[in-house]
Scaffold this motif. Structure first.
Motif, PDB file in Angstrom:
ATOM      1  N   SER A 195       0.819  -1.218   0.000  1.00 33.02           N
ATOM      2  CA  SER A 195       0.000   0.000   0.000  1.00 33.02           C
ATOM      3  C   SER A 195       0.848   1.262   0.000  1.00 33.02           C
ATOM      4  CB  SER A 195      -0.954   0.010   1.201  1.00 33.02           C
ATOM      5  OG  SER A 195      -0.242  -0.010   2.419  1.00 33.02           O
ATOM      6  N   ASP A 243      -0.143   3.805  -2.897  1.00 35.25           N
ATOM      7  CA  ASP A 243      -0.592   5.171  -2.607  1.00 35.25           C
ATOM      8  C   ASP A 243       0.249   6.197  -3.364  1.00 35.25           C
ATOM      9  OD1 ASP A 243      -2.589   4.288  -0.930  1.00 35.25           O
ATOM     10  OD2 ASP A 243      -1.481   4.645   0.918  1.00 35.25           O
ATOM     11  N   LYS A 271      -9.178  -7.299  -3.468  1.00 40.18           N
ATOM     12  CA  LYS A 271      -9.395  -6.163  -2.567  1.00 40.18           C
ATOM     13  C   LYS A 271      -8.487  -4.995  -2.938  1.00 40.18           C
ATOM     14  CE  LYS A 271      -9.480  -4.964   2.358  1.00 40.18           C
ATOM     15  NZ  LYS A 271      -9.249  -5.492   3.745  1.00 40.18           N
ATOM     16  N   GLU A 314      -9.661  -3.378  -6.249  1.00 42.12           N
ATOM     17  CA  GLU A 314     -10.844  -2.549  -6.044  1.00 42.12           C
ATOM     18  C   GLU A 314     -10.482  -1.221  -5.395  1.00 42.12           C
ATOM     19  OE1 GLU A 314     -13.399  -5.043  -3.756  1.00 42.12           O
ATOM     20  OE2 GLU A 314     -14.086  -6.221  -5.485  1.00 42.12           O
ATOM     21  N   LYS A 315      -9.570  -1.267  -4.447  1.00 41.73           N
ATOM     22  CA  LYS A 315      -9.171  -0.037  -3.748  1.00 41.73           C
ATOM     23  C   LYS A 315      -8.499   0.944  -4.688  1.00 41.73           C
ATOM     24  CE  LYS A 315      -6.401   1.629   0.157  1.00 41.73           C
ATOM     25  NZ  LYS A 315      -5.511   1.235   1.295  1.00 41.73           N
ATOM     26  N   TYR A 316      -7.691   0.432  -5.623  1.00 44.08           N
ATOM     27  CA  TYR A 316      -6.911   1.311  -6.492  1.00 44.08           C
ATOM     28  C   TYR A 316      -7.427   1.330  -7.935  1.00 44.08           C
ATOM     29  CZ  TYR A 316      -3.765   1.643  -2.551  1.00 44.08           C
ATOM     30  OH  TYR A 316      -3.243   1.893  -1.307  1.00 44.08           O
ATOM     31  N   ASN A 317      -8.633   0.816  -8.115  1.00 38.65           N
ATOM     32  CA  ASN A 317      -9.344   0.931  -9.401  1.00 38.65           C
ATOM     33  C   ASN A 317      -8.514   0.387 -10.561  1.00 38.65           C
ATOM     34  OD1 ASN A 317     -11.528   1.623 -11.052  1.00 38.65           O
ATOM     35  ND2 ASN A 317     -10.670   3.646 -11.498  1.00 38.65           N
TER      36      ASN A 317
END
Length: 341
Positions: A16, A20, A43, A46-49
């Motif tokens: 992450s 980020d 997961k 999905e968080k980072y498209n």
């Protein structure tokens, strides 16, 4: 300007930090998350498209410019070699490889590839470490007389049992030396210059019924510039206390501790503080932003001036090998290429 298409392999603890930073960069497109555990890969995607994959080798058939390798240690070198052979740029988390022998093989591959290989020794980019390096290079404190590095941390049984690859030479490559203290060893060499020999000792003192790797190590370091250093690291303390590096020079000294740099001379003492706030684990430091920014800047400009290259990463692997060999044979170990008189 064309965006650099990027993938992250390994969606464990450290990924992450990379994700980020990449998500915030205008000229980077984060395309894939890769992990053998589908729930983690999905997961993260999905968080980072972005999309996710379960097999990293599928990336070799994708339109990818850069991969970030954030996997367990034993996968670093085999993965990096495959991508470099396919002319894909690689940024790998520490360590560069599982051991020195693997590191040499990876270095040979990197030299024969047109792609970039960088290793994440992000603590070099901490503000006070940069400041200390510049002071040494300026020569205002004179020559180095000695250097000291201390790492006293805590790793309990659950730390190893929760990750099946930790605690074994075949998958982790070692214990406190290659995992927790490797950044301190890197900084000691970065500040002090080449090391010609070591006299060291390694031991497993606390969790010998759980792990086969060392939890404690110490060494006397003999530098090519004719001064000595001392190093001590352990995972057997009660907590993660701050790392300390002290550099004793002819005209003064420097002490790095937590977010402070203390510079002492005969006439004054200067105390430099830096903002060490981070949303991640504090002991990861906060240099990843500068490390990754520099790596991508080099990719854009076809340079290597901001990248910590494999040649740097392998120095620490050789030093770890030297400490282990000295301990095993109970004698001073001379590093490769240095006269053994």
């Amino acid at each position: 300007m064309k965006k650099l298409r990027t993938a992250i392999i390994g969606c464990g603890n450290i990924y992450s930090v990379h994700a980020d930073i990449l998500a915030s960069k205008e000229n980077v497109e984060l395309k894939y998350m890769v992990d053998i555990k589908e729930n983690r890969a999905q997961k993260a995607a999905e968080k980072y498209n972005c999309e996710y994959l379960l097999d990293y080798s599928e990336l070799l058939n994708k339109d990818i410019d850069v991969v970030h390798i954030c996997t367990p240690h034993f996968l670093h070198s085999p993965m990096a070699i495959k991508f470099l052979e396919s002319e894909i740029n690689v940024l790998v988390e520490k360590p560069l490889a599982l051991n020195y022998a693997e590191g040499k093989q990876l270095l040979r591959t990197a030299k024969n590839s047109s792609s970039h290989l960088g290793v994440a020794f992000q603590n070099r980019f901490n503000e006070n470490n940069q400041r200390a390096k510049k002071i040494l290079e300026a020569g205002t404190l004179g020559e180095i007389k000695g250097i000291k590095g201390l790492v006293t941390w805590h790793r309990d049984k659950d730390y190893y049992l929760n990750d099946e690859w930790k605690g074994f030479y075949e998958t982790e490559g070692g214990g406190v030396l290659i995992n927790q203290a490797i950044h301190t060893l890197d900084l000691i060499q970065w500040f002090g210059g080449p090391i010609k020999a070591v006299s060291g000792n390694v031991d497993t003192r606390v969790l010998d019924d759980v792990i086969e790797v060392e939890d404690t190590a110490d060494a006397t370091l003999f530098f090519e510039d004719d001064f000595n250093g001392i190093f001590y690291a352990t995972n057997a303390f009660s907590s993660n206390s701050p790392i300390e590096i002290e550099i004793d020079c002819e005209k003064g000294s420097m002490r790095l501790f937590e977010d402070q740099l203390l510079v002492k001379t005969a006439n004054k003492t200067d105390n430099f503080n830096e903002n060490s706030d981070t949303d991640y684990k504090a002991y990861w430091g906060y240099g990843h932003q500068r490390l990754i920014d520099g790596f991508y800047q080099d990719l854009r400009n076809s340079t290597h001036s901001n990248t910590i290259r494999a040649e740097e990463g392998i120095k620490t692997l050789e030093l770890i090998t030297a400490i282990n060999s000295s301990s095993k044979n109970r004698k001073k170990y001379y590093l490769k290429g240095v006269d053994k008189r």
